[in-house]
Write a protein that holds these residues in place. Structure first.
Motif, PDB file in Angstrom:
ATOM      1  N   LEU A 101       0.933  -1.208  -0.010  1.00  0.00           N
ATOM      2  CA  LEU A 101       0.105  -0.068  -0.002  1.00  0.00           C
ATOM      3  C   LEU A 101       0.743   1.071   0.007  1.00  0.00           C
ATOM      4  N   VAL A 102       2.112   1.214   0.806  1.00  0.00           N
ATOM      5  CA  VAL A 102       2.594   2.500   0.791  1.00  0.00           C
ATOM      6  C   VAL A 102       3.298   2.590  -0.597  1.00  0.00           C
ATOM      7  N   GLN A 103       3.901   1.699  -1.225  1.00  0.00           N
ATOM      8  CA  GLN A 103       4.530   1.788  -2.659  1.00  0.00           C
ATOM      9  C   GLN A 103       3.610   2.142  -3.600  1.00  0.00           C
ATOM     10  N   ALA A 104       2.321   1.896  -3.400  1.00  0.00           N
ATOM     11  CA  ALA A 104       1.311   2.311  -4.323  1.00  0.00           C
ATOM     12  C   ALA A 104       0.818   3.607  -4.145  1.00  0.00           C
ATOM     13  N   LEU A 105       0.671   4.035  -2.990  1.00  0.00           N
ATOM     14  CA  LEU A 105       0.377   5.468  -2.756  1.00  0.00           C
ATOM     15  C   LEU A 105       1.462   6.483  -2.803  1.00  0.00           C
ATOM     16  N   GLN A 106       2.739   6.083  -2.831  1.00  0.00           N
ATOM     17  CA  GLN A 106       3.824   7.098  -3.232  1.00  0.00           C
ATOM     18  C   GLN A 106       3.813   7.099  -4.536  1.00  0.00           C
ATOM     19  N   LYS A 107       3.449   6.007  -5.314  1.00  0.00           N
ATOM     20  CA  LYS A 107       3.445   6.228  -6.777  1.00  0.00           C
ATOM     21  C   LYS A 107       2.301   6.956  -7.208  1.00  0.00           C
ATOM     22  N   LEU A 108       1.270   6.972  -6.672  1.00  0.00           N
ATOM     23  CA  LEU A 108       0.019   7.690  -6.952  1.00  0.00           C
ATOM     24  C   LEU A 108       0.128   9.213  -6.578  1.00  0.00           C
ATOM     25  N   THR A 109       0.865   9.353  -5.393  1.00  0.00           N
ATOM     26  CA  THR A 109       0.844  10.939  -4.889  1.00  0.00           C
ATOM     27  C   THR A 109       2.195  11.509  -5.157  1.00  0.00           C
ATOM     28  N   LEU A 110       3.266  10.669  -5.475  1.00  0.00           N
ATOM     29  CA  LEU A 110       4.757  11.306  -5.338  1.00  0.00           C
ATOM     30  C   LEU A 110       5.411  11.814  -4.115  1.00  0.00           C
ATOM     31  N   ILE A 111       4.389  11.239  -3.065  1.00  0.00           N
ATOM     32  CA  ILE A 111       4.785  12.025  -1.743  1.00  0.00           C
ATOM     33  C   ILE A 111       5.705  10.703  -1.058  1.00  0.00           C
ATOM     34  N   GLU A 112       6.856  10.983  -0.497  1.00  0.00           N
ATOM     35  CA  GLU A 112       7.848  10.038  -0.042  1.00  0.00           C
ATOM     36  C   GLU A 112       7.607   9.663   1.503  1.00  0.00           C
ATOM     37  N   ASP A 113       8.124   8.660   1.999  1.00  0.00           N
ATOM     38  CA  ASP A 113       8.044   8.498   3.479  1.00  0.00           C
ATOM     39  C   ASP A 113       6.769   8.345   4.039  1.00  0.00           C
ATOM     40  N   LEU A 114       5.875   7.638   3.159  1.00  0.00           N
ATOM     41  CA  LEU A 114       4.381   7.343   3.685  1.00  0.00           C
ATOM     42  C   LEU A 114       4.650   6.186   4.777  1.00  0.00           C
ATOM     43  N   HIS A 115       5.658   5.402   4.759  1.00  0.00           N
ATOM     44  CA  HIS A 115       5.827   4.476   5.649  1.00  0.00           C
ATOM     45  C   HIS A 115       5.859   4.725   7.234  1.00  0.00           C
ATOM     46  N   LEU A 116       6.311   6.255   7.188  1.00  0.00           N
ATOM     47  CA  LEU A 116       6.211   6.804   8.593  1.00  0.00           C
ATOM     48  C   LEU A 116       4.827   6.803   9.066  1.00  0.00           C
ATOM     49  N   LEU A 117       3.695   6.662   8.270  1.00  0.00           N
ATOM     50  CA  LEU A 117       2.456   6.572   8.857  1.00  0.00           C
ATOM     51  C   LEU A 117       2.131   5.386   9.363  1.00  0.00           C
ATOM     52  N   THR A 118       2.988   4.479   9.665  1.00  0.00           N
ATOM     53  CA  THR A 118       2.664   3.307   9.942  1.00  0.00           C
ATOM     54  C   THR A 118       4.007   2.707  11.062  1.00  0.00           C
ATOM     55  N   LEU A 119       3.783   1.407  11.638  1.00  0.00           N
ATOM     56  CA  LEU A 119       4.802   0.993  12.336  1.00  0.00           C
ATOM     57  C   LEU A 119       5.525   0.022  11.658  1.00  0.00           C
ATOM     58  N   TRP A 232       1.953   7.982  30.977  1.00  0.00           N
ATOM     59  CA  TRP A 232       3.606   7.691  30.716  1.00  0.00           C
ATOM     60  C   TRP A 232       3.390   6.650  29.449  1.00  0.00           C
ATOM     61  N   ILE A 233       2.504   5.945  29.030  1.00  0.00           N
ATOM     62  CA  ILE A 233       2.410   5.058  28.078  1.00  0.00           C
ATOM     63  C   ILE A 233       2.433   5.788  26.573  1.00  0.00           C
ATOM     64  N   VAL A 234       1.442   6.749  26.589  1.00  0.00           N
ATOM     65  CA  VAL A 234       1.227   7.793  25.585  1.00  0.00           C
ATOM     66  C   VAL A 234       2.714   8.490  25.201  1.00  0.00           C
ATOM     67  N   GLU A 235       3.238   8.807  26.381  1.00  0.00           N
ATOM     68  CA  GLU A 235       4.359   9.711  26.148  1.00  0.00           C
ATOM     69  C   GLU A 235       5.697   8.885  25.436  1.00  0.00           C
ATOM     70  N   VAL A 236       5.683   7.657  26.039  1.00  0.00           N
ATOM     71  CA  VAL A 236       6.699   6.544  25.497  1.00  0.00           C
ATOM     72  C   VAL A 236       6.462   6.217  24.160  1.00  0.00           C
ATOM     73  N   ILE A 237       5.170   5.842  23.705  1.00  0.00           N
ATOM     74  CA  ILE A 237       4.903   5.450  22.446  1.00  0.00           C
ATOM     75  C   ILE A 237       4.948   6.529  21.617  1.00  0.00           C
ATOM     76  N   GLY A 238       4.488   7.757  21.933  1.00  0.00           N
ATOM     77  CA  GLY A 238       4.915   8.800  21.002  1.00  0.00           C
ATOM     78  C   GLY A 238       6.224   9.292  20.712  1.00  0.00           C
ATOM     79  N   GLU A 239       7.020   9.089  21.686  1.00  0.00           N
ATOM     80  CA  GLU A 239       8.444   9.217  21.613  1.00  0.00           C
ATOM     81  C   GLU A 239       9.005   8.216  20.631  1.00  0.00           C
ATOM     82  N   LEU A 240       8.678   7.191  20.703  1.00  0.00           N
ATOM     83  CA  LEU A 240       9.004   6.074  19.706  1.00  0.00           C
ATOM     84  C   LEU A 240       8.844   6.271  18.412  1.00  0.00           C
ATOM     85  N   ILE A 241       7.352   6.619  18.029  1.00  0.00           N
ATOM     86  CA  ILE A 241       6.906   7.058  16.757  1.00  0.00           C
ATOM     87  C   ILE A 241       7.485   8.337  16.283  1.00  0.00           C
ATOM     88  N   SER A 242       7.727   9.387  17.054  1.00  0.00           N
ATOM     89  CA  SER A 242       8.434  10.463  16.548  1.00  0.00           C
ATOM     90  C   SER A 242       9.966  10.522  16.367  1.00  0.00           C
TER      91      SER A 242
END
Length: 350
Positions: A101-119, A232-242
């Motif tokens: 899905l990430v590869q297909a959407l990047q090809k359709l939109t020409l937006i890179e790094d869409l994998h950052l919207l996932t884990l 605390w959970i929200v802060e730690v997971i948010g730190e991991l994502i960012s």
């Protein structure tokens, strides 16, 4: 009669103009990249469909599906689309469908790094079991503030993770039911639209200001200690994502085994049974994790980090973890997400 003054005209550049490539879909920029509140891929698909004034099922079946390398839909019928929507938790996860899905959407939109919207980046160390909630969750105050400020209404990736129960911005519980029709909402459906109920179409925000968190959700009441652990959970997971873009390469699953060995040696002098007792984990299970034969789910990693008073990022960097001192173990407890068990099947003795 000859002109007394010569006139100079603008010269033309006859070189071929470089025209940038055009995208098939709008180049819709994701929200919150490199922040804890980064947008989820399911939410991005909803916004992309809304920008083109079509429902998500039309966008997926007619535009995205033809570009997928693997066959996730045998056909574009409503029955096959329903099966994809039922597995929408996988879209934000770590499997092959995410890569496709990430590869297909990047090809359709020409937006890179869409994998950052996932884990997807953390696929080697975070198992998908019980990782994502099967239904939508949202902060009603976030939606209302974004609407009043005329900001983009979107669905953060953080809200889709099963361990996250509170909003990191407002410290209130996430809402799990539509305030109008009282129904739970799927992560992605035929008529999904950010900020609105996919079943009755009602607005999911609320009027400001609010008085207490009890007015914002129908979730069960948590104790003060449990609310602290959830924050605390929200802060730690948010730190991991960012922090995902700051890594040069995805961490290997061996890092978890190394880190567990370090903390077991530091806390209990290498006594696995004692460390397992302190953490409330079966000894054999802990041994499997320490030897790299299995991976702990996110809830267990959070529990260990909470008791040791370290972050998930600390646990992923053994070289930094070795410099830390673990003189005491916190006796705080962390509330685990409930695990739904399947009903046992009846056995026909005959």
């Amino acid at each position: 009669m000859l002109a007394s003054v010569l006139e100079t005209y603008e010269s033309w550049d006859l070189k071929k103009v470089s025209i940038p490539s055009r995208s098939h879909l709008y180049q819709l920029e994701p929200v919150g990249i490199r922040t804890p509140m980064v947008e989820s891929l399911t939410g991005y698909i909803e916004r992309l469909a809304e920008a083109h004034c079509i429902p998500p099922d039309v966008l997926i079946s007619r535009t995205i599906t033809p570009l997928l390398k693997q066959i996730f839909l045998k056909s574009r019928t409503s029955r096959d689309l329903r099966s994809l929507f039922d597995r929408a938790t996988a879209i934000n996860g770590t499997g092959n469908i995410v890569i496709d899905l990430v590869q297909a959407l990047q090809k359709l939109t020409l937006i890179e790094d869409l994998h950052l919207l996932t884990l997807l980046f953390w696929s080697e160390i975070i198992p998908t079991r019980n990782l994502f909630r099967t239904q939508s969750a949202w902060c009603t105050v976030c939606y209302e503030e974004w609407r009043l400020a005329k900001q983009v209404i979107y669905k953060p990736l953080l809200w889709t993770i099963n361990s996250v129960k509170v909003c990191p911005l407002h410290k209130i519980y996430l809402c799990l039911q539509c305030p109008h029709c009282q129904q739970e909402l799927p992560l992605l459906s035929w008529r999904s639209r950010p900020g609105y109920c996919s079943k009755c179409g009602g607005w999911l925000g609320m009027n400001l200001p609010v008085k207490s968190s009890s007015e914002l959700t129908d979730c069960s009441t948590l104790s003060k200690e449990e609310l602290h652990s959830q924050t605390w959970i929200v802060e730690v997971i948010g730190e991991l994502i960012s922090s995902t873009p700051s890594f040069n390469s995805p961490p290997a699953k061996e890092e978890i085994a190394k880190s567990l060995s370090l903390v077991i040696n530091a806390v209990t002098n290498g006594n696995i049974a004692e460390f397992a007792r302190l953490m409330g984990i079966p000894k054999n299970t802990l041994w499997m994790w320490q030897t790299g034969k299995a991976l702990p789910v996110l809830d267990i990693l959070l529990k260990i980090c909470y008791r040791l008073e370290i972050s998930l990022l600390d646990l992923l960097k053994p070289e930094q973890l070795a410099a830390k001192s673990f003189t005491k173990i916190s006796h705080k407890t962390i509330r685990r997400s409930p695990t739904l068990r399947a009903s046992p099947k009846l056995f026909d003795a005959n």
